[in-house]
Write a protein that holds these residues in place. Structure first.
Motif, mmCIF file in Angstrom:
data_model
loop_
_atom_site.group_PDB
_atom_site.id
_atom_site.type_symbol
_atom_site.label_atom_id
_atom_site.label_comp_id
_atom_site.label_asym_id
_atom_site.label_seq_id
_atom_site.Cartn_x
_atom_site.Cartn_y
_atom_site.Cartn_z
ATOM 1 N N GLY A 187 30.663 26.984 36.111
ATOM 2 C CA GLY A 187 30.592 25.618 35.578
ATOM 3 C C GLY A 187 29.507 25.461 34.538
ATOM 4 O O GLY A 187 28.342 25.699 34.815
ATOM 5 N N GLY A 188 29.919 25.097 33.333
ATOM 6 C CA GLY A 188 28.969 24.897 32.227
ATOM 7 C C GLY A 188 28.810 23.433 31.880
ATOM 8 O O GLY A 188 28.801 23.060 30.715
ATOM 9 N N GLY A 189 28.678 22.595 32.909
ATOM 10 C CA GLY A 189 28.221 21.218 32.708
ATOM 11 C C GLY A 189 26.713 21.201 32.894
ATOM 12 O O GLY A 189 26.071 22.262 33.002
ATOM 13 N N ASN A 214 24.777 20.476 35.370
ATOM 14 C CA ASN A 214 24.185 21.054 36.571
ATOM 15 C C ASN A 214 24.258 22.579 36.558
ATOM 16 O O ASN A 214 23.310 23.252 36.964
ATOM 17 C CB ASN A 214 24.839 20.461 37.823
ATOM 18 C CG ASN A 214 24.411 19.008 38.009
ATOM 19 O OD1 ASN A 214 23.246 18.678 37.789
ATOM 20 N ND2 ASN A 214 25.338 18.150 38.383
ATOM 21 N N GLY A 215 25.364 23.130 36.060
ATOM 22 C CA GLY A 215 25.477 24.585 35.975
ATOM 23 C C GLY A 215 24.456 25.173 35.007
ATOM 24 O O GLY A 215 23.736 26.122 35.350
ATOM 25 N N VAL A 216 24.345 24.598 33.806
ATOM 26 C CA VAL A 216 23.394 25.174 32.841
ATOM 27 C C VAL A 216 21.960 24.935 33.309
ATOM 28 O O VAL A 216 21.076 25.772 33.086
ATOM 29 C CB VAL A 216 23.579 24.654 31.389
ATOM 30 C CG1 VAL A 216 24.913 25.081 30.811
ATOM 31 C CG2 VAL A 216 23.389 23.161 31.282
ATOM 32 N N ALA A 256 33.578 18.686 30.144
ATOM 33 C CA ALA A 256 34.096 17.744 31.154
ATOM 34 C C ALA A 256 33.151 16.547 31.306
ATOM 35 O O ALA A 256 32.788 15.912 30.322
ATOM 36 C CB ALA A 256 34.325 18.484 32.469
ATOM 37 N N THR A 257 32.712 16.275 32.524
ATOM 38 C CA THR A 257 31.937 15.047 32.790
ATOM 39 C C THR A 257 30.680 14.942 31.935
ATOM 40 O O THR A 257 30.286 13.841 31.532
ATOM 41 C CB THR A 257 31.519 15.016 34.278
ATOM 42 O OG1 THR A 257 32.524 15.649 35.059
ATOM 43 C CG2 THR A 257 31.320 13.598 34.753
ATOM 44 N N SER A 258 30.054 16.079 31.668
ATOM 45 C CA SER A 258 28.741 16.035 31.024
ATOM 46 C C SER A 258 28.772 15.653 29.552
ATOM 47 O O SER A 258 27.718 15.570 28.921
ATOM 48 C CB SER A 258 28.023 17.376 31.211
ATOM 49 O OG SER A 258 27.807 17.611 32.580
ATOM 50 N N SER A 309 35.374 4.905 32.025
ATOM 51 C CA SER A 309 35.802 4.969 30.624
ATOM 52 C C SER A 309 34.824 4.244 29.708
ATOM 53 O O SER A 309 34.126 3.315 30.136
ATOM 54 C CB SER A 309 37.191 4.347 30.481
ATOM 55 O OG SER A 309 38.116 5.131 31.191
ATOM 56 N N HIS A 310 34.811 4.688 28.458
ATOM 57 C CA HIS A 310 33.969 4.070 27.421
ATOM 58 C C HIS A 310 34.808 3.842 26.174
ATOM 59 O O HIS A 310 35.800 4.534 25.959
ATOM 60 C CB HIS A 310 32.810 4.997 27.041
ATOM 61 C CG HIS A 310 31.754 5.111 28.081
ATOM 62 N ND1 HIS A 310 31.849 5.982 29.135
ATOM 63 C CD2 HIS A 310 30.576 4.453 28.232
ATOM 64 C CE1 HIS A 310 30.773 5.861 29.889
ATOM 65 N NE2 HIS A 310 29.977 4.936 29.372
ATOM 66 N N MET A 311 34.340 2.909 25.347
ATOM 67 C CA MET A 311 34.983 2.744 24.041
ATOM 68 C C MET A 311 33.911 2.567 22.967
ATOM 69 O O MET A 311 32.798 2.121 23.259
ATOM 70 C CB MET A 311 35.940 1.544 24.063
ATOM 71 C CG MET A 311 35.259 0.223 24.346
ATOM 72 S SD MET A 311 36.484 -1.092 24.532
ATOM 73 C CE MET A 311 35.431 -2.530 24.325
#
Ligand SMILES: Cc1cc2nc3c(=O)[nH]c(=O)nc-3n(C[C@H](O)[C@H](O)[C@H](O)COP(=O)(O)OP(=O)(O)OC[C@H]3O[C@@H](n4cnc5c(N)ncnc54)[C@H](O)[C@@H]3O)c2cc1C
Length: 494
Positions: free
Chosen positions: A11-13, A15-17, A41-43, A232-234
């Protein structure tokens, strides 16, 4: 068989990095695999705040808020290029939250952790210059911080690489099992090539996939359940002129942020919608956009409709499943679950975790793994400075760049300062006139910067550059984006 690595991170989000960086800095050998681009992804889909989380006080999450406020102080000095103070105004709505409650919350927010860099909160009278509707007379002001979330991930990955870690974007972990006291891990690269690695310990930092990973990749049942909550964001043309952000209280008790974004825009979010299915498929629905427009229109003088939305995105929060309460009240805290019974090779799974707390989470994770890896040295990241962050004030760096490169337009200097800090000198070196920067792809994106991103920051596709290494996707025309993609394809093949 090549020798086993000490730590293999899936996982390279963030927390992983974060864990890869912390472990590499303690003298451990580290490999990280990420199935897509770093921060894909989330990050890269967050509200981009380094914050204590004022509203978490309502849920009595004092531990989390204190830790997050402490981290806010540390991160402001870790990455002054991509993290900076942001002042928030909370317009008073007495029927939703009484003034005494907000003042008490802000007092706690001011005092729960040491605060050297940011001012305390205050009450503010709103006048006719306020962008809010005239019925709002009073607001509460407090400070938190802004972060370029995707760049934070990339800079941590670069810092890990500088300390010897191997970072493998576009590499999926397809299978992992214990064998001969080690982890045997199968990886699949984007070109279809497969690879087997051996590791002394394994970290599951797959964010919203962390639980499902136990049915696809890892042995045994998941140690905990995740609750997936979409937000979600806009992005719309800038709603107001000031540099302050707004935190709006909606009638459903939720709050919505209106954040100054990329000079000319406002970033508005977020929502909380329970989510099932592949997190990669999350999109901001029309219903969510309508909801965000309605909250803005109930507060701001300037009215918006979905037609004003230039860009929208959604992310899936990996939250710990605890009961069936409203998604918005589900805890944002995290758990580290270590499986290392009977001297087996350890598996550490990350469940939950905010961007704000990634450093503390990573430190805790490597402390736990370190008990099984005796060569690991002690914690070190409170004094970390991320690549490009070795300067004092943004204004000073900006002045020094303008002096060294007087031909560089001011808007580009500002963007470089806030994206790269001192790292931009790497691709500016040897340039004496704008023409030396090579082909111009639009909106101030020159070949030099692009080549640097491909060589040093793992960028491979136009999206990596337009939406994660930068936000120039907001500005480049479709034709310019196609030209960029074409250039990158050719360069990759070369
Ligand atoms: C709408 C929203 C707003 C938010 N706002 C904020 C905020 O303002 N401030 C804040 O501090 N936090 C915020 N958060 C929370 C924060 O964004 C997340 O908690 C954090 O990004 C999670 O990071 P992660 O590394 O755990 O997960 P991710 O970033 O999702 O990383 C996990 C990675 O694992 C990879 N992966 C999965 N399976 C495999 C496999 N088999 N092989 C290889 N790779 C794999 C995925 O591709 C993914 O990139 C927000 C979250 C959301 C959704």
């Amino acid at each position: 068989m090549t020798g086993p690595v000490d730590v293999l991170v899936i996982g390279g989000g963030i927390n992983g990095v974060g864990i890869a960086l912390d472990a590499a800095g303690r003298g451990l050998s580290v490999t990280l695999c990420e199935m897509n681009d770093l921060a894909s992804a989330t990050s890269s889909a967050s509200s981009k705040l380094i914050h204590g989380g004022l509203r978490y006080l309502e849920q009595f999450e004092f531990r989390l808020v204190r830790e997050a406020l402490t981290e806010r102080e540390i991160l402001l000095q870790t990455a002054p290029h991509i993290i900076w103070p942001l002042h928030f105004r909370l317009p008073h709505q007495p029927h939703l939250r009484p003034a005494w409650m907000i003042r008490l919350g802000l007092w706690l927010y001011d005092h729960l952790a040491r605060r050297d860099r940011l001012p305390g909160s205050r009450t503010l009278r709103l006048d006719e210059h306020s962008p809010l509707q005239p019925q709002f007379h009073l607001a509460f002001e407090y400070a938190d911080a802004w972060v370029d979330d995707a760049r934070l991930v990339v800079l941590c990955a670069m810092a890990a690489r500088e300390r010897g870690a191997t970072i493998l974007p576009r590499t999926r972990c397809t299978r992992a099992g214990r064998e001969r006291g080690l982890w045997r891990v199968q990886l699949e690269h984007s070109d279809g090539q497969t690879q087997t690695l051996w590791a002394k310990s394994l970290v599951n930092a797959a964010g919203p996939w962390a639980s499902d990973l136990f049915s696809t990749v890892l042995p045994g049942p998941p140690p905990a359940r995740l609750r997936l909550v979409k937000g979600s964001h806009m992005v719309v043309p800038r709603l107001h002129n000031g540099n302050e952000a707004y935190i709006l209280q909606n009638e459903d008790s939720r709050i919505v942020f209106v954040l100054p974004y990329e000079q000319d825009y406002s970033l508005i979010g977020t929502t909380d919608v329970d989510y099932q299915g592949d997190p990669a498929g999350a999109i901001a629905s029309d219903g969510e956009i309508d909801y965000l427009c309605a909250v803005v229109n109930a507060h701001f003088r300037r009215q918006i409709t979905p037609a004003n939305v230039i860009y929208r995105y959604a992310g899936v929060r990996p939250l710990m499943a605890e009961g069936d309460g409203k998604a918005q009240t589900a805890s944002r805290d995290y758990q580290l679950l270590l499986n290392a019974h009977d001297k087996q090779a350890p598996l550490l799974s990350v469940f939950g975790g905010k961007i704000t707390t990634f450093r503390a989470l990573a430190e805790d994770a490597v402390n736990r793994l370190g008990k099984h890896l005796p060569q690991a040295t002690g914690p070190w990241t409170t004094k970390l400075v991320l690549p490009g962050g070795d300067f004092g004030e943004q204004a000073t760096l900006s002045a020094s760049l303008s002096k060294a490169y007087p031909w560089l337009p001011e808007t580009i200097v500002q963007r470089y300062v806030r994206s790269y800090g001192t790292l931009c000198r790497r691709f500016l070196q040897g340039c004496d006139i704008l023409n030396d920067m090579g082909e111009h792809f639009g909106a101030g994106l020159y070949q030099r910067e692009l080549d640097y991103l491909m060589q040093a920051e793992w960028a491979r596709t136009a999206d990596d550059v337009l939406w994660r290494r930068s936000k120039l996707g907001l500005r480049l025309t479709p034709e310019q984006q196609t030209r960029l993609e074409r250039y990158m394809n050719v360069r990759r093949e070369a």
